[in-house]
Design a protein around this motif. Sequence first.
Motif, PDB file in Angstrom:
ATOM      1  N   SER A 194      25.260  51.315  26.613  1.00 19.92           N
ATOM      2  CA  SER A 194      25.703  51.771  25.294  1.00 19.92           C
ATOM      3  C   SER A 194      25.634  53.295  25.204  1.00 19.92           C
ATOM      4  O   SER A 194      26.586  53.950  24.753  1.00 19.92           O
ATOM      5  N   HIS A 195      24.520  53.859  25.637  1.00 15.68           N
ATOM      6  CA  HIS A 195      24.372  55.314  25.610  1.00 15.68           C
ATOM      7  C   HIS A 195      25.264  55.977  26.664  1.00 15.68           C
ATOM      8  O   HIS A 195      25.804  57.074  26.417  1.00 15.68           O
ATOM      9  N   ALA A 196      25.433  55.326  27.806  1.00 19.85           N
ATOM     10  CA  ALA A 196      26.291  55.886  28.850  1.00 19.85           C
ATOM     11  C   ALA A 196      27.737  55.984  28.371  1.00 19.85           C
ATOM     12  O   ALA A 196      28.447  56.936  28.709  1.00 19.85           O
ATOM     13  N   GLY A 197      28.175  55.003  27.580  1.00 18.02           N
ATOM     14  CA  GLY A 197      29.537  55.037  27.057  1.00 18.02           C
ATOM     15  C   GLY A 197      29.785  56.279  26.218  1.00 18.02           C
ATOM     16  O   GLY A 197      30.859  56.902  26.303  1.00 18.02           O
ATOM     17  N   VAL A 198      28.796  56.672  25.419  1.00 15.60           N
ATOM     18  CA  VAL A 198      28.921  57.880  24.595  1.00 15.60           C
ATOM     19  C   VAL A 198      29.010  59.123  25.477  1.00 15.60           C
ATOM     20  O   VAL A 198      29.887  59.980  25.298  1.00 15.60           O
ATOM     21  N   THR A 199      28.105  59.220  26.447  1.00 21.36           N
ATOM     22  CA  THR A 199      28.083  60.393  27.328  1.00 21.36           C
ATOM     23  C   THR A 199      29.352  60.488  28.159  1.00 21.36           C
ATOM     24  O   THR A 199      29.916  61.579  28.335  1.00 21.36           O
ATOM     25  N   ILE A 200      29.803  59.369  28.685  1.00 19.96           N
ATOM     26  CA  ILE A 200      31.024  59.366  29.497  1.00 19.96           C
ATOM     27  C   ILE A 200      32.226  59.807  28.662  1.00 19.96           C
ATOM     28  O   ILE A 200      33.083  60.572  29.136  1.00 19.96           O
ATOM     29  N   THR A 201      32.298  59.347  27.423  1.00 18.80           N
ATOM     30  CA  THR A 201      33.383  59.774  26.538  1.00 18.80           C
ATOM     31  C   THR A 201      33.362  61.276  26.325  1.00 18.80           C
ATOM     32  O   THR A 201      34.406  61.952  26.385  1.00 18.80           O
ATOM     33  N   GLU A 202      32.171  61.820  26.086  1.00 17.37           N
ATOM     34  CA  GLU A 202      32.033  63.268  25.900  1.00 17.37           C
ATOM     35  C   GLU A 202      32.480  64.024  27.145  1.00 17.37           C
ATOM     36  O   GLU A 202      33.195  65.033  27.052  1.00 17.37           O
ATOM     37  N   ALA A 235      18.131  56.293  33.391  1.00 16.08           N
ATOM     38  CA  ALA A 235      19.243  56.989  32.730  1.00 16.08           C
ATOM     39  C   ALA A 235      19.821  58.067  33.643  1.00 16.08           C
ATOM     40  O   ALA A 235      21.053  58.239  33.721  1.00 16.08           O
ATOM     41  N   LEU A 236      18.950  58.765  34.347  1.00 15.51           N
ATOM     42  CA  LEU A 236      19.402  59.795  35.278  1.00 15.51           C
ATOM     43  C   LEU A 236      20.204  59.181  36.419  1.00 15.51           C
ATOM     44  O   LEU A 236      21.212  59.752  36.868  1.00 15.51           O
ATOM     45  N   LEU A 237      19.792  58.007  36.881  1.00 11.75           N
ATOM     46  CA  LEU A 237      20.509  57.319  37.949  1.00 11.75           C
ATOM     47  C   LEU A 237      21.911  56.913  37.495  1.00 11.75           C
ATOM     48  O   LEU A 237      22.887  57.091  38.235  1.00 11.75           O
ATOM     49  N   VAL A 238      22.006  56.388  36.276  1.00 11.90           N
ATOM     50  CA  VAL A 238      23.321  56.015  35.733  1.00 11.90           C
ATOM     51  C   VAL A 238      24.220  57.242  35.638  1.00 11.90           C
ATOM     52  O   VAL A 238      25.401  57.199  36.014  1.00 11.90           O
ATOM     53  N   LEU A 239      23.674  58.348  35.160  1.00 13.41           N
ATOM     54  CA  LEU A 239      24.442  59.584  35.037  1.00 13.41           C
ATOM     55  C   LEU A 239      24.893  60.089  36.408  1.00 13.41           C
ATOM     56  O   LEU A 239      26.038  60.524  36.578  1.00 13.41           O
ATOM     57  N   ALA A 240      24.000  60.028  37.381  1.00 10.07           N
ATOM     58  CA  ALA A 240      24.329  60.504  38.725  1.00 10.07           C
ATOM     59  C   ALA A 240      25.438  59.664  39.361  1.00 10.07           C
ATOM     60  O   ALA A 240      26.363  60.205  39.977  1.00 10.07           O
ATOM     61  N   ARG A 281      16.752  47.324  30.655  1.00  6.07           N
ATOM     62  CA  ARG A 281      17.369  48.104  29.568  1.00  6.07           C
ATOM     63  C   ARG A 281      18.869  48.308  29.789  1.00  6.07           C
ATOM     64  O   ARG A 281      19.460  49.213  29.197  1.00  6.07           O
ATOM     65  N   TRP A 282      19.460  47.453  30.609  1.00  8.51           N
ATOM     66  CA  TRP A 282      20.872  47.636  30.984  1.00  8.51           C
ATOM     67  C   TRP A 282      21.815  47.740  29.783  1.00  8.51           C
ATOM     68  O   TRP A 282      22.622  48.682  29.720  1.00  8.51           O
ATOM     69  N   PRO A 333      10.775  53.563  43.191  1.00  6.76           N
ATOM     70  CA  PRO A 333      12.139  53.059  42.995  1.00  6.76           C
ATOM     71  C   PRO A 333      12.191  51.673  42.358  1.00  6.76           C
ATOM     72  O   PRO A 333      13.081  51.402  41.542  1.00  6.76           O
ATOM     73  N   LEU A 334      11.239  50.781  42.713  1.00  4.86           N
ATOM     74  CA  LEU A 334      11.241  49.424  42.156  1.00  4.86           C
ATOM     75  C   LEU A 334      11.068  49.453  40.640  1.00  4.86           C
ATOM     76  O   LEU A 334      11.732  48.698  39.916  1.00  4.86           O
ATOM     77  N   SER A 335      10.197  50.329  40.151  1.00  3.89           N
ATOM     78  CA  SER A 335       9.976  50.444  38.708  1.00  3.89           C
ATOM     79  C   SER A 335      11.244  50.944  38.001  1.00  3.89           C
ATOM     80  O   SER A 335      11.591  50.483  36.910  1.00  3.89           O
ATOM     81  N   VAL A 336      11.923  51.874  38.632  1.00  2.00           N
ATOM     82  CA  VAL A 336      13.149  52.419  38.041  1.00  2.00           C
ATOM     83  C   VAL A 336      14.238  51.359  37.976  1.00  2.00           C
ATOM     84  O   VAL A 336      14.908  51.189  36.954  1.00  2.00           O
ATOM     85  N   PHE A 337      14.405  50.600  39.068  1.00  2.00           N
ATOM     86  CA  PHE A 337      15.429  49.550  39.077  1.00  2.00           C
ATOM     87  C   PHE A 337      15.055  48.413  38.129  1.00  2.00           C
ATOM     88  O   PHE A 337      15.937  47.778  37.545  1.00  2.00           O
TER      89      PHE A 337
END
Length: 248
Positions: A50-58, A217-222, A44-45, A34-38
């Motif tokens: 930036s990528h999350a904004g695209v996915t959320i819009t979709e 990225a998976l955590l942000v999506l979840a 890379r926040w 978990p520490l490595s992921v956080f």
Amino acid sequence: MKLARPLIIFLGLLVVWQLIVSITGVAKFILPDPLSVFSALYQRWPELMSHAGVTITEILLGLVLGTVLGCLSALVIAQYRGARLWILPVLVVSQAIPVFALAPILVLWLGYGLASKVAMATLIIYFPVTVAFYDGLRRTEPGWLDLAQVMGGSGWRTLMQIRIPAALPALASGLRVAASVAPIGAIIGEWVGSSAGLGYLMLHANARLQVDVMFAALLVLAVFAVCLYFAIDRILRVLISWQPDKAL
């Protein structure tokens, strides 16, 4: 208390995750701790957002379009028997074809941009909304319909004032399912072909063995998916506040 419970569950999952990594000694390129992921999430926040904004819009566009088309289809099916004979088989066939099989075709037709991902999300959302709303419309209490007919209510007024309100709890169930599966269409579309989005970022991170970035990225999506579900659930509870909570 409502906020404490999800927090305790989240912390518990993190502890279990860390224990699995520590006990098994699994390599970080297979399962990072978990520490490595956080840490990847922090470093890379800006890119992740930036990528999350695209996915959320979709996802949101697909949710809106799928809901509107699903509700309209359910109303047409419920009101017109002829349309029912044509639309219901199409609904069944649309679910018999795997989503992964449709994704390349939609990307080919609509391109690598936003349209193909929105179409994927719309297709996935359309079915549960249509079926749930149609089921609610056709299960209206017969006594209410008889009373409306006796009182001289037109078909339109009966639909608007009795059948649709009575079907709202069923529609709410369909919308909750739709909110849960909405991210699937967008992510699958991004995996098949895209130039932005969390799915696109995950594919590129996987090719570079940046598994911690994939998990970030998976955590942000979840987190977004959970927030979307509870936001829609809250809105639905307000809109059908007359429905007993135990039935929601």
